[in-house]
Design an enzyme around this catalytic site. Structure first.
Site, PDB file in Angstrom:
ATOM      1  CG  ASP A  46      24.866 -19.096  35.252  1.00 53.91           C
ATOM      2  OD1 ASP A  46      25.722 -19.425  36.085  1.00 53.91           O
ATOM      3  OD2 ASP A  46      23.648 -19.343  35.375  1.00 53.91           O
ATOM      4  CE1 TYR A  74      20.558 -11.680  37.160  1.00 53.47           C
ATOM      5  CE2 TYR A  74      18.997 -11.506  38.976  1.00 53.47           C
ATOM      6  CZ  TYR A  74      20.270 -11.764  38.510  1.00 53.47           C
ATOM      7  OH  TYR A  74      21.262 -12.100  39.414  1.00 53.47           O
ATOM      8  CG  ASP A  88      21.433 -22.986  31.633  1.00 42.70           C
ATOM      9  OD1 ASP A  88      21.779 -23.896  30.851  1.00 42.70           O
ATOM     10  OD2 ASP A  88      22.159 -22.610  32.571  1.00 42.70           O
ATOM     11  NE  ARG A 180      21.684 -21.641  36.477  1.00 47.52           N
ATOM     12  CZ  ARG A 180      22.440 -22.660  36.878  1.00 47.52           C
ATOM     13  NH1 ARG A 180      22.165 -23.887  36.472  1.00 47.52           N
ATOM     14  NH2 ARG A 180      23.474 -22.453  37.667  1.00 47.52           N
TER      15      ARG A 180
END
Length: 303
Positions: A46, A74, A88, A180
């Site tokens: 993203d 992540y 998000d 998210r």
């Protein structure tokens, strides 16, 4: 670096994506800086996220399929108490709740709850397509589409810091996992809601953030005529795939697409296994990726 040198580069570049850039914008910048004929990425990030973006250059774009389904790692920051329509920090707030009563022990328990197999509903604001149109377009037009839940797998969630309302953690997961949505679902499980505030991809396809290059550094290398030094060869990029060195005769056969049998490639003890093997010539240049199955003697060409 001359145009001829640049156009002959085939390999994989690991980019440390900056925030506020789409993955497509990174690909366009890499193509421009390397004067490449073709560039593609193996797994989008993203725009607000940063970290590892695997870029395949020229002929190496054919290898992207071998990276897309890899596991990812992540570092994420979840903001508890606020839900957004995009799940998000880029979205509009849809609910607010006070997370002050949530304890560290409850957060640890919820992290354990999401480890393992996890049926996840893809976010309505995503690039997944419905009738050929990305879901985010439907959502922006006020006609959101909810795709059915998909099975993903969370290898581990390690809490790193809890400073209410922020929770920082590291997560290792299967391809296709939306972090998210994980933050959104964790917030729901805690009873206060939540959204993803920040995201860094630490690892993808075995490539780690420490070996990634920023676009700024790539620009410097390009101006110094040293951009090619940043590119991994196609053979070395397929790190986890076993290799076989072909002699000149077999190399010629493969380059002409002729039938190759398992006996020519695999040791006899592996004839009953299944998988992929990268075949390189005597100079360690990748010439093919072949697949093998238990009950078939012929190898299958994958690339």
């Amino acid at each position: 670096m001359s145009m001829a040198d640049a156009s002959s580069m085939d390999g994989v570049l690991i980019v440390n994506k900056a925030p506020d850039m789409s993955s497509a914008e990174v690909v366009a910048a890499v193509k421009r800086l390397l004067l490449a004929r073709k560039v593609g990425h193996a797994g989008t990030l993203d725009p607000f996220a940063t970290g590892v973006l695997v870029c395949c250059i020229n002929r190496a774009t054919r290898l992207a399929r071998f990276f897309l389904d890899s596991r990812k790692t992540y570092q994420a920051v979840c903001h508890l108490g606020i839900e957004t329509d995009t799940q998000d920090a880029t979205g509009s707030v849809v609910s607010i709740s006070d997370p002050v009563a949530v304890t560290g022990q409850q957060i640890k328990a919820v992290c354990r709850q999401f480890e393992g197999e996890y049926w996840q509903s893809p976010p309505r604001y995503s690039a997944l397509k419905h009738h050929g149109i990305p879901l985010y377009r439907y959502a922006r037009q006020g006609e959101p589409v909810q795709k059915p839940p998909r099975r993903v797998y969370i290898d581990s969630i390690h809490l790193q810091r809890v400073r209410s309302p922020l929770v920082q953690f590291e997560v290792a997961c299967s391809a296709g996992t939306y972090i998210r949505t994980l933050c959104h679902d964790m917030g729901k499980a805690l009873g206060c809601g939540g959204h993803l505030k920040a995201l860094v991809r630490l690892e993808s396809s075995g490539f780690r953030l420490q070996e990634a290059i920023s676009l700024f550094r790539l620009k410097q290398a390009s101006e110094a005529g040293r951009a090619a030094e940043q590119i991994l060869s196609m053979e070395s990029a397929l790190r986890s795939m076993p290799a076989f060195v072909a002699n000149k005769a077999l190399t010629a056969n493969i380059k002409h697409g002729r039938v190759v049998t398992k006996n020519e490639i695999l040791p006899s003890r592996e004839n009953n296994r299944e998988g992929l093997v990268k075949v390189v010539d005597e100079h360690r240049h990748l010439i093919a990726v072949l697949g093998y199955r238990k009950h078939r003697q012929e190898m299958q060409y994958h690339c």
